[in-house]
Design a protein around this motif. Structure first.
Motif, PDB file in Angstrom:
ATOM      1  N   VAL A 171       0.841  -1.201   0.000  1.00  0.00           N
ATOM      2  CA  VAL A 171       0.000   0.000   0.000  1.00  0.00           C
ATOM      3  C   VAL A 171       0.871   1.245   0.000  1.00  0.00           C
ATOM      4  CG1 VAL A 171      -1.653   1.362   1.350  1.00  0.00           C
ATOM      5  CG2 VAL A 171      -1.962  -1.116   1.128  1.00  0.00           C
ATOM      6  N   ASP A 172       0.539   2.189  -0.859  1.00  0.00           N
ATOM      7  CA  ASP A 172       1.201   3.486  -0.878  1.00  0.00           C
ATOM      8  C   ASP A 172       0.516   4.392   0.137  1.00  0.00           C
ATOM      9  OD1 ASP A 172       2.269   5.971  -1.350  1.00  0.00           O
ATOM     10  OD2 ASP A 172       1.977   5.935  -3.521  1.00  0.00           O
ATOM     11  N   PRO A 173       1.153   4.708   1.264  1.00  0.00           N
ATOM     12  CA  PRO A 173       0.478   5.494   2.300  1.00  0.00           C
ATOM     13  C   PRO A 173       0.145   6.915   1.869  1.00  0.00           C
ATOM     14  CG  PRO A 173       2.797   5.225   2.825  1.00  0.00           C
ATOM     15  CD  PRO A 173       2.526   4.337   1.650  1.00  0.00           C
ATOM     16  N   ALA A 174       0.757   7.388   0.797  1.00  0.00           N
ATOM     17  CA  ALA A 174       0.453   8.720   0.282  1.00  0.00           C
ATOM     18  C   ALA A 174      -0.776   8.719  -0.613  1.00  0.00           C
ATOM     19  CB  ALA A 174       1.654   9.280  -0.486  1.00  0.00           C
ATOM     20  N   ARG A 175      -1.372   7.531  -0.832  1.00  0.00           N
ATOM     21  CA  ARG A 175      -2.550   7.437  -1.695  1.00  0.00           C
ATOM     22  C   ARG A 175      -3.614   6.556  -1.036  1.00  0.00           C
ATOM     23  NH1 ARG A 175      -1.037   5.522  -7.512  1.00  0.00           N
ATOM     24  NH2 ARG A 175       0.409   4.128  -6.403  1.00  0.00           N
ATOM     25  N   ILE A 176      -4.056   6.976   0.154  1.00  0.00           N
ATOM     26  CA  ILE A 176      -5.125   6.285   0.866  1.00  0.00           C
ATOM     27  C   ILE A 176      -6.356   7.179   0.849  1.00  0.00           C
ATOM     28  CG2 ILE A 176      -5.944   5.386   3.078  1.00  0.00           C
ATOM     29  CD1 ILE A 176      -3.099   4.555   3.706  1.00  0.00           C
ATOM     30  N   GLY A 177      -7.452   6.639   0.337  1.00  0.00           N
ATOM     31  CA  GLY A 177      -8.714   7.364   0.302  1.00  0.00           C
ATOM     32  C   GLY A 177      -9.733   6.739   1.228  1.00  0.00           C
ATOM     33  N   SER A 178     -10.829   7.454   1.442  1.00  0.00           N
ATOM     34  CA  SER A 178     -11.888   7.003   2.350  1.00  0.00           C
ATOM     35  C   SER A 178     -13.231   7.160   1.651  1.00  0.00           C
ATOM     36  CB  SER A 178     -11.855   7.832   3.637  1.00  0.00           C
ATOM     37  OG  SER A 178     -12.863   7.439   4.542  1.00  0.00           O
ATOM     38  N   LEU A 179     -14.009   6.097   1.652  1.00  0.00           N
ATOM     39  CA  LEU A 179     -15.352   6.092   1.064  1.00  0.00           C
ATOM     40  C   LEU A 179     -16.346   5.624   2.108  1.00  0.00           C
ATOM     41  CD1 LEU A 179     -17.500   5.983  -1.241  1.00  0.00           C
ATOM     42  CD2 LEU A 179     -16.688   3.673  -1.728  1.00  0.00           C
ATOM     43  N   GLY A 180     -17.451   6.334   2.250  1.00  0.00           N
ATOM     44  CA  GLY A 180     -18.499   5.915   3.165  1.00  0.00           C
ATOM     45  C   GLY A 180     -19.845   5.923   2.480  1.00  0.00           C
ATOM     46  N   VAL A 181     -20.699   4.972   2.853  1.00  0.00           N
ATOM     47  CA  VAL A 181     -22.026   4.840   2.273  1.00  0.00           C
ATOM     48  C   VAL A 181     -23.071   5.142   3.341  1.00  0.00           C
ATOM     49  CG1 VAL A 181     -23.606   3.329   1.021  1.00  0.00           C
ATOM     50  CG2 VAL A 181     -21.131   3.056   0.734  1.00  0.00           C
ATOM     51  N   CYS A 182     -24.046   5.984   3.006  1.00  0.00           N
ATOM     52  CA  CYS A 182     -25.131   6.371   3.900  1.00  0.00           C
ATOM     53  C   CYS A 182     -24.543   6.961   5.191  1.00  0.00           C
ATOM     54  CB  CYS A 182     -26.052   5.191   4.144  1.00  0.00           C
ATOM     55  SG  CYS A 182     -27.648   5.663   4.848  1.00  0.00           S
ATOM     56  N   ALA A 183     -24.887   6.432   6.363  1.00  0.00           N
ATOM     57  CA  ALA A 183     -24.297   6.970   7.592  1.00  0.00           C
ATOM     58  C   ALA A 183     -22.786   6.840   7.577  1.00  0.00           C
ATOM     59  CB  ALA A 183     -24.868   6.258   8.811  1.00  0.00           C
ATOM     60  N   GLY A 184     -22.269   5.791   6.911  1.00  0.00           N
ATOM     61  CA  GLY A 184     -20.827   5.658   6.762  1.00  0.00           C
ATOM     62  C   GLY A 184     -20.223   6.840   6.035  1.00  0.00           C
ATOM     63  N   GLY A 185     -21.006   7.482   5.153  1.00  0.00           N
ATOM     64  CA  GLY A 185     -20.525   8.678   4.485  1.00  0.00           C
ATOM     65  C   GLY A 185     -20.338   9.831   5.447  1.00  0.00           C
ATOM     66  N   LYS A 199      -6.251  11.083   1.900  1.00  0.00           N
ATOM     67  CA  LYS A 199      -5.862  12.016   0.845  1.00  0.00           C
ATOM     68  C   LYS A 199      -7.038  12.433  -0.027  1.00  0.00           C
ATOM     69  CE  LYS A 199      -1.740  11.616   2.388  1.00  0.00           C
ATOM     70  NZ  LYS A 199      -1.227  12.679   3.300  1.00  0.00           N
ATOM     71  N   ALA A 200      -8.146  11.741   0.065  1.00  0.00           N
ATOM     72  CA  ALA A 200      -9.382  12.103  -0.630  1.00  0.00           C
ATOM     73  C   ALA A 200     -10.521  11.383   0.063  1.00  0.00           C
ATOM     74  CB  ALA A 200      -9.323  11.703  -2.102  1.00  0.00           C
ATOM     75  N   VAL A 201     -11.702  12.002   0.054  1.00  0.00           N
ATOM     76  CA  VAL A 201     -12.850  11.393   0.718  1.00  0.00           C
ATOM     77  C   VAL A 201     -14.040  11.442  -0.230  1.00  0.00           C
ATOM     78  CG1 VAL A 201     -13.491  13.574   1.853  1.00  0.00           C
ATOM     79  CG2 VAL A 201     -14.315  11.398   2.787  1.00  0.00           C
ATOM     80  N   ALA A 202     -14.820  10.385  -0.233  1.00  0.00           N
ATOM     81  CA  ALA A 202     -16.006  10.304  -1.075  1.00  0.00           C
ATOM     82  C   ALA A 202     -17.148   9.693  -0.283  1.00  0.00           C
ATOM     83  CB  ALA A 202     -15.733   9.489  -2.332  1.00  0.00           C
ATOM     84  N   THR A 203     -18.363  10.087  -0.646  1.00  0.00           N
ATOM     85  CA  THR A 203     -19.554   9.558   0.009  1.00  0.00           C
ATOM     86  C   THR A 203     -20.573   9.159  -1.040  1.00  0.00           C
ATOM     87  OG1 THR A 203     -20.707  11.694   0.189  1.00  0.00           O
ATOM     88  CG2 THR A 203     -19.172  11.127   1.957  1.00  0.00           C
ATOM     89  N   VAL A 204     -21.370   8.163  -0.706  1.00  0.00           N
ATOM     90  CA  VAL A 204     -22.495   7.732  -1.537  1.00  0.00           C
ATOM     91  C   VAL A 204     -23.757   7.821  -0.686  1.00  0.00           C
ATOM     92  CG1 VAL A 204     -23.530   5.860  -2.865  1.00  0.00           C
ATOM     93  CG2 VAL A 204     -21.048   6.198  -2.922  1.00  0.00           C
ATOM     94  N   SER A 205     -24.714   8.627  -1.132  1.00  0.00           N
ATOM     95  CA  SER A 205     -25.967   8.802  -0.386  1.00  0.00           C
ATOM     96  C   SER A 205     -25.684   9.088   1.088  1.00  0.00           C
ATOM     97  CB  SER A 205     -26.861   7.569  -0.535  1.00  0.00           C
ATOM     98  OG  SER A 205     -27.240   7.380  -1.871  1.00  0.00           O
ATOM     99  N   MET A 206     -24.813  10.069   1.329  1.00  0.00           N
ATOM    100  CA  MET A 206     -24.406  10.376   2.701  1.00  0.00           C
ATOM    101  C   MET A 206     -25.609  10.738   3.567  1.00  0.00           C
ATOM    102  SD  MET A 206     -21.551  13.102   4.044  1.00  0.00           S
ATOM    103  CE  MET A 206     -22.443  14.520   3.422  1.00  0.00           C
TER     104      MET A 206
END
Length: 327
Positions: A171-185, A199-206
């Motif tokens: 794993v490249d620690p400089a390229r870790i993203g976070s994705l959460g769905v609904c409450a996880g968003g 390094k980036a965050v995304a949500t689906v139906s947050m």
């Protein structure tokens, strides 16, 4: 539905993610409808170990694309318990390479084999190492009483997943993203405000869990909110004295509970979590009622400006039409 059913769950979304950051490519993946769930015996987290994943890794979505799936465990640092997760590695995985990685956080009452695993699978098919985990108190992960929803721990669960990924040589620690769905968003967005390893965050139906608990989607008066807080406090005192833990439904148990006022969000939660489409034995459609005040105290947007200049991708949908909001 009775007063005890405070639904938070994911909108029906046939849509797509995710994440862009320094060297992390934005991808779009089509979610597939989940099929019949296979029974899976919950395992005690204390005895869980690394090795082959328990099947199915994703309900209703067979792994026919060469993705490697591995069951792993790692510490929930603040609790002294264990998190159980599935790690998805791209087809043709090369141990000598460094890959971008994404932590995928499941919805309220969900588990890693449901929508979080589905996104993790699709993203691994597109070249990411992904990790879908069971939150503390839920699924196969540790924590008592079972089925607690504790926002502060949910935030640290994401950081614990990053702890694990950052130790992996592939794993490249400089390229870790976070994705959460609904409450996880909401959890992913809140965690990224202070977790600069994301390094980036995304949500689906947050879904804003705190606001949903405080106002019940605009349907809860202040007086009713205070009554629920009093009831939850009394229940916690009862449990402290040795009384039984009170569990309440997350979404309706059957269409018979639907009324003219039942929001689509609740109906779709039933369709996904309670039917064979994605029902899982580790996701029993219950949460601990006495954890309600902790949920009401959650304000996920208070420091949102601190995410800048890191990318945010928010995917939302309504009635089959989807709009991507980027910041």
């Amino acid at each position: 539905m009775g007063d005890d059913i405070f639904c938070i769950n994911r909108r029906k979304f046939i849509g797509n993610s995710l994440v862009a950051a320094s060297g992390i490519t934005v991808v779009s993946t089509g979610m597939l409808a989940a099929g019949t769930a296979s029974a899976q015996t919950p395992a005690a987290a204390a005895s869980a170990g690394c090795g082959p994943v328990k099947l199915p890794a994703v309900i209703g979505y067979p792994n026919n694309n060469g993705v490697l799936v591995e069951r792993v465990t790692y510490p929930a640092r603040n609790m002294g318990t264990t998190i159980v997760a599935n790690v998805f590695k791209p087809a043709g995985f090369d141990e000598g390479k460094k890959y971008p990685a994404i932590v995928v956080t499941h919805p309220f009452s969900g588990v890693k084999e449901q929508t979080a695993g589905l996104y993790a699978q699709h993203l691994a098919e597109r070249g990411f190492i992904t990790l879908a985990y069971d939150a503390s108190y839920q699924g196969e992960s540790g924590g008592e009483p079972r089925l607690m929803e504790v926002p502060a721990q949910r935030l640290d669960d994401i950081s614990c997943a990053i702890d694990y990924l950052s130790q992996q040589p592939e794993v490249d620690p400089a390229r870790i993203g976070s994705l959460g769905v609904c409450a996880g968003g909401g959890y992913a967005m809140c965690n990224a405000q202070t977790e600069l390893r994301v390094k980036a965050v995304a949500t689906v139906s947050m879904f804003n869990l705190g606001d949903a608990r405080r106002r019940a989607m605009g349907q809860l008066s202040y007086e009713d909110r205070m009554k629920r807080l009093r009831d939850a406090g009394e229940q916690r005192s009862n449990e402290a004295r040795g009384g039984p833990v009170r569990l309440v439904p997350v979404v309706p148990e059957s269409p018979a509970e639907f009324t003219a006022n039942t929001p689509d969000l609740y109906r779709q939660g039933y369709e996904y979590y309670v039917t064979p489409r994605a029902k899982h034995p580790n996701s029993p459609n219950r949460y601990v009622f006495s954890s309600l005040p902790l949920q009401m105290a959650f304000f996920p947007y208070d420091q949102i400006e601190t995410i800048s200049p890191r990318p945010i991708l928010m995917i939302v949908g309504r009635e089959g039409r989807y709009k991507i909001l980027e910041r």
